[in-house]
Design a protein around this motif. Structure first.
Motif, PDB file in Angstrom:
ATOM      1  N   ARG A  51       0.827  -1.205   0.000  1.00  0.00           N
ATOM      2  CA  ARG A  51       0.000   0.000   0.000  1.00  0.00           C
ATOM      3  C   ARG A  51       0.861   1.254   0.000  1.00  0.00           C
ATOM      4  N   GLU A  52       1.909   1.250   0.821  1.00  0.00           N
ATOM      5  CA  GLU A  52       2.824   2.395   0.852  1.00  0.00           C
ATOM      6  C   GLU A  52       3.535   2.562  -0.482  1.00  0.00           C
ATOM      7  N   LEU A  53       3.915   1.434  -1.099  1.00  0.00           N
ATOM      8  CA  LEU A  53       4.561   1.500  -2.407  1.00  0.00           C
ATOM      9  C   LEU A  53       3.650   2.172  -3.428  1.00  0.00           C
ATOM     10  N   ARG A  54       2.359   1.838  -3.376  1.00  0.00           N
ATOM     11  CA  ARG A  54       1.428   2.422  -4.345  1.00  0.00           C
ATOM     12  C   ARG A  54       1.253   3.924  -4.093  1.00  0.00           C
ATOM     13  N   GLU A  55       1.180   4.309  -2.835  1.00  0.00           N
ATOM     14  CA  GLU A  55       1.058   5.736  -2.514  1.00  0.00           C
ATOM     15  C   GLU A  55       2.291   6.502  -2.986  1.00  0.00           C
ATOM     16  N   GLU A  56       3.470   5.925  -2.763  1.00  0.00           N
ATOM     17  CA  GLU A  56       4.708   6.553  -3.226  1.00  0.00           C
ATOM     18  C   GLU A  56       4.724   6.652  -4.746  1.00  0.00           C
ATOM     19  N   ALA A  57       4.304   5.577  -5.391  1.00  0.00           N
ATOM     20  CA  ALA A  57       4.311   5.546  -6.854  1.00  0.00           C
ATOM     21  C   ALA A  57       3.391   6.609  -7.430  1.00  0.00           C
ATOM     22  N   ASP A  58       2.181   6.718  -6.907  1.00  0.00           N
ATOM     23  CA  ASP A  58       1.225   7.715  -7.413  1.00  0.00           C
ATOM     24  C   ASP A  58       1.780   9.130  -7.251  1.00  0.00           C
ATOM     25  N   ALA A  59       2.377   9.389  -6.087  1.00  0.00           N
ATOM     26  CA  ALA A  59       2.902  10.730  -5.815  1.00  0.00           C
ATOM     27  C   ALA A  59       4.077  11.052  -6.737  1.00  0.00           C
ATOM     28  N   LEU A  60       4.986  10.106  -6.915  1.00  0.00           N
ATOM     29  CA  LEU A  60       6.177  10.371  -7.716  1.00  0.00           C
ATOM     30  C   LEU A  60       5.854  10.463  -9.203  1.00  0.00           C
ATOM     31  N   VAL A  61       4.973   9.601  -9.698  1.00  0.00           N
ATOM     32  CA  VAL A  61       4.596   9.647 -11.115  1.00  0.00           C
ATOM     33  C   VAL A  61       3.892  10.964 -11.440  1.00  0.00           C
ATOM     34  N   ALA A  62       2.985  11.395 -10.572  1.00  0.00           N
ATOM     35  CA  ALA A  62       2.301  12.671 -10.783  1.00  0.00           C
ATOM     36  C   ALA A  62       3.287  13.841 -10.754  1.00  0.00           C
ATOM     37  N   ALA A  63       4.257  13.765  -9.846  1.00  0.00           N
ATOM     38  CA  ALA A  63       5.260  14.831  -9.733  1.00  0.00           C
ATOM     39  C   ALA A  63       6.173  14.845 -10.954  1.00  0.00           C
ATOM     40  N   LEU A  64       6.509  13.674 -11.492  1.00  0.00           N
ATOM     41  CA  LEU A  64       7.318  13.611 -12.708  1.00  0.00           C
ATOM     42  C   LEU A  64       6.609  14.279 -13.879  1.00  0.00           C
TER      43      LEU A  64
END
Length: 290
Positions: free
Chosen positions: A44-57
């Motif tokens: 779950r934490e991995l998915r939250e990190e992924a969503d945040a980083l992809v959106a920021a990219l």
């Protein structure tokens, strides 16, 4: 920036915006497949990190910043990488695993870009852009991880120092600090801070520093003790050093260390008796001597 690079940049940014969920899913899958995290971060934490980083990219690429500066200069993207690294540091993941987690995002992004174009030139340009972008993110994540771990180590070290140097309220207006082990500069600073705060909190008149558990006293240790005594006096309290055993007394004499201005006693009991006298409270003294 040439037109071809601008086209490539727009295509990568569009792929991240339009297929962000797919990129996030693929990135999480790749991280779990690596097995480097070893349970330090949940899915779950991995998915939250992924969503945040992809959106920021995607947001970072939409700016006019050079690709090599996007990670460090775009606030949202930099913060996303920093947050990821600090969470991994607190979770106990290794710095290598943290950096690889960011770098493996290259594969997830490039796979998504490949579904949007068959142009070999665009794909090659996209691969170069993604490499430059995420190499910078990987370097930032490693640096942040190291700084975060150092901060955690410093905080834990200070907590251990505080636990090893407790300030004990022996009597009304009388405090004691039983020292055990080596007394170095860092520990002296913690002793001084805790003792001065306790003197203020308890309105103490006497502070006893017991060095029975200190194995040796050299010039440096004596200097630390004198600094603490001077600080206590500035707070308006008297200071007594107890636990001066024969070997320590001989060492101090041989080294020529002048402790003549400091009140010393052989044992904690003797120091407590002296503290009762220094408080000049007859009622307290009479109760203590019963």
């Amino acid at each position: 920036m040439g037109a071809s690079e601008a086209v490539v940049r727009q295509r990568v940014a569009k792929a991240l915006r339009d297929s962000g969920d797919a990129v996030s899913d693929r990135w999480v899958e790749l991280q779990l497949a690596q097995g480097e995290l070893r349970g330090s971060v949940g899915e779950r934490e991995l998915r939250e990190e992924a969503d945040a980083l992809v959106a920021a990219l995607a947001a970072g690429l939409a700016t006019g910043l050079p690709v090599t500066q996007v990670v460090n200069s775009h606030q949202e993207l930099r913060q996303a990488v920093v947050d990821l690294s600090l969470r991994r540091a607190r979770g106990g993941a290794t710095p290598t695993a943290t950096s690889l987690a960011v770098l493996v995002l290259k594969e997830a992004v490039l796979e998504t870009v490949q579904t949007t174009t068959d142009d070999a030139g665009e794909l090659f340009g996209a691969a170069l852009l993604i490499n430059r972008l995420l190499d910078a993110a990987g370097a930032l994540s490693f640096d942040t991880y190291v700084e975060g771990r150092e901060e955690i180590i410093r905080r834990q070290s200070r907590q251990l120092l505080e636990l090893s140097t407790p300030v004990v309220r022996l009597w009304r207006h009388v405090l004691a600090v039983p020292l055990i082990g080596t007394l170095d500069t860092a520990r002296t600073q913690v002793v001084m801070e805790n003792l001065l705060q306790a003197i203020q909190d308890h309105e103490a008149q006497v502070a006893i520093i017991d060095i029975t558990g200190v194995p040796t006293v050299d010039t440096a240790v004596a200097q630390h003790l004198m600094q603490t005594v001077n600080a206590v006096r500035l707070m308006g309290a008297d200071c007594v050093i107890s636990g001066i055993r024969p070997p320590i007394a001989q060492t101090i004499a041989q080294l020529g260390i002048d402790l003549s201005k400091i009140l010393t006693r052989a044992s904690l009991a003797d120091a407590l008796s002296e503290a009762i006298k220094l408080t000049a409270d007859p009622a307290v003294e009479s109760r203590a001597l019963r």
